[in-house]
Design an enzyme around this catalytic site. Sequence first.
Site, short mmCIF file in Angstrom:
data_model
loop_
_atom_site.label_atom_id
_atom_site.label_comp_id
_atom_site.label_asym_id
_atom_site.label_seq_id
_atom_site.Cartn_x
_atom_site.Cartn_y
_atom_site.Cartn_z
N SER A 138 0.82 -1.21 0.00
CA SER A 138 0.00 0.00 0.00
C SER A 138 0.85 1.26 0.00
CB SER A 138 -0.92 0.01 1.22
OG SER A 138 -1.88 -1.02 1.12
N TRP A 162 4.19 -10.23 -6.57
CA TRP A 162 2.76 -10.23 -6.93
C TRP A 162 2.56 -9.61 -8.31
CZ3 TRP A 162 0.89 -13.58 -3.86
CH2 TRP A 162 1.27 -13.61 -2.51
N GLY A 339 -25.39 -24.27 -1.25
CA GLY A 339 -25.17 -25.32 -0.26
C GLY A 339 -23.85 -26.04 -0.53
N GLU A 363 -4.45 -3.59 -6.64
CA GLU A 363 -4.78 -2.28 -7.23
C GLU A 363 -5.38 -1.33 -6.19
OE1 GLU A 363 -4.23 -1.60 -10.50
OE2 GLU A 363 -3.65 -3.61 -11.10
#
Lengths: 384, 263
Positions: A138, A162, A339, A363
């Site tokens: 970040s 990443w 389920g 992003e």
Amino acid sequence: MKIDFFNTESLLSEEEILIRNTIRKFVDERVIPIIGDHFEKGTFPMDLIPDLAKLGVFGANLQGYECAGLNNVAYGLIMQELERGDSGLRSFVSVQSALVMYAIYTYGSQEQKEKWLPSMARGEKFGCFGLTEPDYGSNPAGMQARAVKDGKFYILNGTKRWITNGSIADVAIIWAKLNGQIRGFLVEKGTPGLTVLEMKKKLSLRASITSELILEDCRIPEENLLPKTEGLKSALSCLTQARYGIAWGAVGSAMACYEEALNYAKTRIQFDKPIASFQLIQEKLVFMLTEITKAQLMCLQLGRLKDKGEMDYTQVSMAKLNNVHMALEIAREARDILGANGISLEYSAIRHMNNLESVKTYEGTENMHKLILGQKITGIPAFN
Amino acid sequence: MNIIVCIKQVPDTTTKVRVGKDGKHIDPGGVKFIVNTYDDFAVEEAIRLKERFGGEVTVISMGPERVKEALRMCLAMGADKAIQLWDPAFEDSDPYTTALILSKAIQQLPYDIIFCGKQAIDRDTMSVPVYLAELLGLPQATLVVKLEVDPNARKFIAYRDIEGAKEVIEGLLPAVISTQWKLNEPRYPTLPNIMKAKKKELKELNAAALGLDSAQVGEKGSRVKVLSMELPPPRSKGKILKGDPREVCRELVRLLREEAKVI
């Protein structure tokens, strides 16, 4: 099935509808039948790429250089339909188009544009975008990657993690500090000093390639600097493009989950009647459709603003934050309605659900977008 | 080559069809329309011929305003021009009058070959291409799965799958060819071509422009008319027989013989 409760189609042009329908058909025929298996095996459906390139999806909203030159609403609709198939596929196209091609288109020299953009539009060359580092997610301003000038070369050192499409990229856009300022550099595949490792053990975006890029005294010619990049804002402007596509893409995921949940609820019999007849299920379905409808309207207006050149990056933050959040909620609810079947890759809910955990984080995390908007509203930055 | 393709806009196969109030038409409300599936093969074959021999592909469709969307789709695939044939008098045309209307438009154009899908997936009459060839006085090849064209010799060779065999026929151009699903793999329109489609010519012709008067077309000119239309009855619930296997088998055989009357 048409999911368009407020008839937003009436706000689209004939071309925009045709473009959406074309990609929708491609995704229905070519992506949805195979994508569950790719997710299970952890492979990217590479054989779709030549046909996607032939359709013209790479850099579709850029002008010239063999790009389709579409408006941003049409581009957004493409992202929506691709992500209705799988977030990994949309990520592939986002990275190629909004991060790499856009960066070269906006910050590159004429030679760089001519060298890379047509071959990327044709799907012959691929790119990746190296901003995030192991210790700087970040907070990219703190990045450790460094570039040093050495005669007619730059020498790059650092680690990027990443990185979508890293292992198949012919060129990586590496963001690194040159004399303290963040700049973009084109590092071609095979450059000595560049090591690319594919990241495994992901439980999300499994039908997408994620890599780590290690640069050790990686020497690139000086003409590989993206000359118009100036600081972190250049990198962030590329992210704004990609986040715009994500805001649309998330609607696609949500549509896929809602459609699956609705069909399931209408045909699954328990206590001698379809589970759709129970109030608790109806409440979930109504929640889903309402959220999708709001997100559709938000995307469309965002796209019209972008086409007029009036879009602000904080509006993109709001759309990305809202739409991914709602899509993830919808995927979880759909998984629940299905389920036990909901945990199987025979259905798409859990695949979308797992994918969206990444989409929520990459992003710009949901929290960062909240802080960007917090700063916009109050004038007070809560970070840095 | 001047290549003409006749197409029809039909309800999407995934659309839920309802019968309209008059009991003779489907209710178009909420129906998603597409280019007839077999016409996609016709458009694709036409574009391939153009790519090989040069020339121009003109797509023609009879129908109301909404058929423009289908025509644009064909232009986006690579056709060059489109013509919409519509007039309130065309309403309720049967296959014969439809072919008549198409033939009048085609007679105004230069043509070397005319393609039609073998049938429309909504009404399944399979008769428009046949009528069209007759009205134009042209050779025809129906249900074609492979086609070879020699524009210089003005000849075509068509391959047809017939019951238990393959048939190869030769004919003179111009001709009407009706296309079957094995013929080719229709392309997706590319995004740049979708953008270009808007700039291509889409002409509208009405009855007067085609030299037709209202007695010749629509229900008046038709040789057959639809009396009624109804949806197939909903499938009745299956019967589950329970109990001793011997008894169940005996009961099953009895039901098959006496109730279902199939053995």
